[in-house]
Structure formats: structure tokens, C-alpha cells
Design an enzyme around this catalytic site. Structure first.
Site, short mmCIF file in Angstrom:
data_model
loop_
_atom_site.label_atom_id
_atom_site.label_comp_id
_atom_site.label_asym_id
_atom_site.label_seq_id
_atom_site.Cartn_x
_atom_site.Cartn_y
_atom_site.Cartn_z
N THR A 53 0.84 -1.21 0.00
CA THR A 53 0.00 0.00 0.00
C THR A 53 0.87 1.26 0.00
O THR A 53 0.48 2.28 -0.57
CB THR A 53 -0.98 0.04 1.19
OG1 THR A 53 -0.24 0.14 2.41
CG2 THR A 53 -1.89 -1.17 1.22
N ASN A 54 2.04 1.19 0.61
CA ASN A 54 2.93 2.37 0.57
C ASN A 54 3.50 2.56 -0.84
O ASN A 54 3.66 3.68 -1.29
CB ASN A 54 4.05 2.24 1.60
CG ASN A 54 3.57 2.63 2.99
OD1 ASN A 54 3.35 3.81 3.25
ND2 ASN A 54 3.37 1.64 3.85
N MET A 114 10.81 -6.34 4.58
CA MET A 114 10.92 -7.02 5.87
C MET A 114 12.27 -7.71 6.11
O MET A 114 12.39 -8.53 7.01
CB MET A 114 9.77 -8.02 6.02
CG MET A 114 8.41 -7.36 6.03
SD MET A 114 8.27 -6.04 7.29
CE MET A 114 6.59 -5.46 6.99
N HIS A 150 8.48 3.53 8.84
CA HIS A 150 8.23 2.66 10.00
C HIS A 150 6.92 3.10 10.66
O HIS A 150 6.70 4.31 10.85
CB HIS A 150 9.40 2.77 10.99
CG HIS A 150 9.21 1.85 12.16
ND1 HIS A 150 9.45 0.50 12.08
CD2 HIS A 150 8.76 2.08 13.41
CE1 HIS A 150 9.16 -0.07 13.23
NE2 HIS A 150 8.74 0.88 14.07
#
Ligand code: GAR
Length: 212
Positions: free
Chosen positions: A14-15, A92, A111
Site C-alpha cells: 500500500t505504501n 521485511m 516505519h
């Protein structure tokens, strides 16, 4: 010349979508998302890249014996693609020092908390919001920072706070932080970088005024 941006992803993306949408609105200040690289085959983020016509690659963590070996493969790919800015958007894997030396103050990470709270090794994704709710904070938020050798410890570029609400679950808090903070400050930070408006002095990032 506009900057060439690579977005590194591992999941839903989504980012990444927020960056793609910002670019479509002309809000990346001449930066171009030149590549999307996923650590996971089948990550939905790859479909988002595909739909937007952005070249995408998979460098699976499981193909390498260590984070270091994977980082070396990533750096080689980024150099081959002539990348100027690396954006970690829900990536990740903890990158090793080879990445930071190849791209000093040219790697941004988002973050989902107000660093230095709820960050560091093992604190990623939903875990971050679980920890914030357990602790009982009334405000959380998101941080965009430059990546240094210390996990989540690099100089802070932008932060935005978000209220914790009664009855929040890790999922509802995560969603609110994405909508109200991450999807806004990540494209903003990328745009500032592309305009050469970020100056790092020690731990502090100074934001220069727009060029006339
Ligand atoms: C985002 O909330 C991002 O801040 C977080 O993972 C999510 C990825 O979502 N990143 C970390 O926790 C890194 N330590 P997305 O794939 O939909 O952008």
C-alpha cells in the site's frame, strides 16, 4: 536530471501504491519509480507495479544463505538499474552494511510508529501496533528515516502522529496510521529527496526551503 527510485517491498504494497499515485499526480518532483524489487515471490505489491507499468523484480530471501548475501545481490541489481534513491516500503529484511555503504543517506524507510518508540529488530508490521496497544500509548504514528547501520536508528526525515482510539485492535490502528500518516509522509519525503532539500547533520535532518 530526475532521480531514479527503486522501491523495495515484501508484502501488500500500500505504501508503494501511495508512491505510484503521488507520481501520477506529479508530486514526486521529477523522481521516477524506475523499479520495484520484492523479497517475496507472489507479493501483491508486484501486481501493483505491473498495473502501473513499472519494471519489477524478485530477489527472494530464501535463495541466499544470509541477509548479507542477499544484500549484495540487491546492491548489484540497484547499480545495474542506475538507481539514485532506494525506498523501503514494507520491506521485511534487515539489510547489511553493504547497502548503507553503496547508498549513504540515499535509503529511506517508513516505519509505523514514532521512532524511537516501538522499533528495532523484531518490531515490524502488525507487531509494532500490538506493542503500542499493550503499552497503552494514546498517540502513535509513522516515521520516515534514512537507513543507517542501526536497525530503525538512522536520521529522521518526517514524522506524523496519529491518535490511538478506545477499542483499537492492531489492525484498526495499523490502518489509521497508514491512511493518516504513512501514505502521506512517505511520498513527501521522497519528493523532498528528489528536490535535494534534505541535509543530514549528524542525527538531524534539516529540510531546506524550496529552490526559487
Ligand atoms: C507498513 O505499515 C510499513 O510501515 C511496515 O509494514 C507495513 C507494510 O505495508 N513496515 C515495517 O514495519 C518496517 N519495519 P504495505 O506493504 O502495505 O506498504
Amino acid at each position: 536530471m530526475g532521480k531514479r527510485i527503486a522501491v523495495l517491498v515484501s508484502g501488500g504494497g500500500t505504501n508503494l501504491q501511495a508512491l505510484i499515485d503521488a507520481q501520477a499526480r506529479g508530486e514526486l518532483s521529477g523522481g521516477t519509480i524506475a523499479a520495484v524489487i520484492s523479497s517475496k515471490p507472489g507479493a501483491y505489491a508486484l501486481e501493483r507495479a505491473d498495473k502501473a507499468g513499472i519494471p519489477h523484480f524478485v530477489i527472494p530471501r530464501k535463495d541466499y544463505p544470509s541477509n548479507q548475501a542477499m544484500t549484495q545481490a540487491l546492491v548489484a541489481k540497484l547499480k545495474e538499474l542506475d538507481i539514485d534513491l532506494v525506498v523501503l516500503a514494507g520491506f521485511m529484511i534487515i539489510l547489511t552494511s553493504e547497502m548503507v555503504s553503496a547508498y549513504p543517506n540515499a535509503i529511506l524507510n517508513v516505519h509505523p510508529a514514532l521512532i524511537p518508540s516501538f522499533c528495532g529488530e523484531g518490531c515490524y508490521g502488525l507487531h509494532v501496533h500490538e506493542k503500542a496497544l499493550e503499552y497503552g500509548v494514546k498517540v502513535s504514528g509513522a516515521t520516515v528515516h534514512f537507513v543507517s547501520e542501526e536497525c530503525d536508528g538512522g536520521p529522521i526525515v518526517l514524522q506524523r502522529s496519529v491518535a490511538v482510539e478506545e477499542g483499537d485492535t492492531p489492525e484498526t490502528l495499523q490502518r489509521r496510521i497508514m491512511e493518516q500518516a504513512e501514505w502521506k509522509i512517505l511520498p513527501q519525503a521522497v519528493s523532498l529527496f528528489c528536490q535535494d532539500r534534505l541535509r543530514v547533520q549528524g542525527r538531524v535532518v534539516h529540510i531546506l526551503p524550496p529552490k526559487a
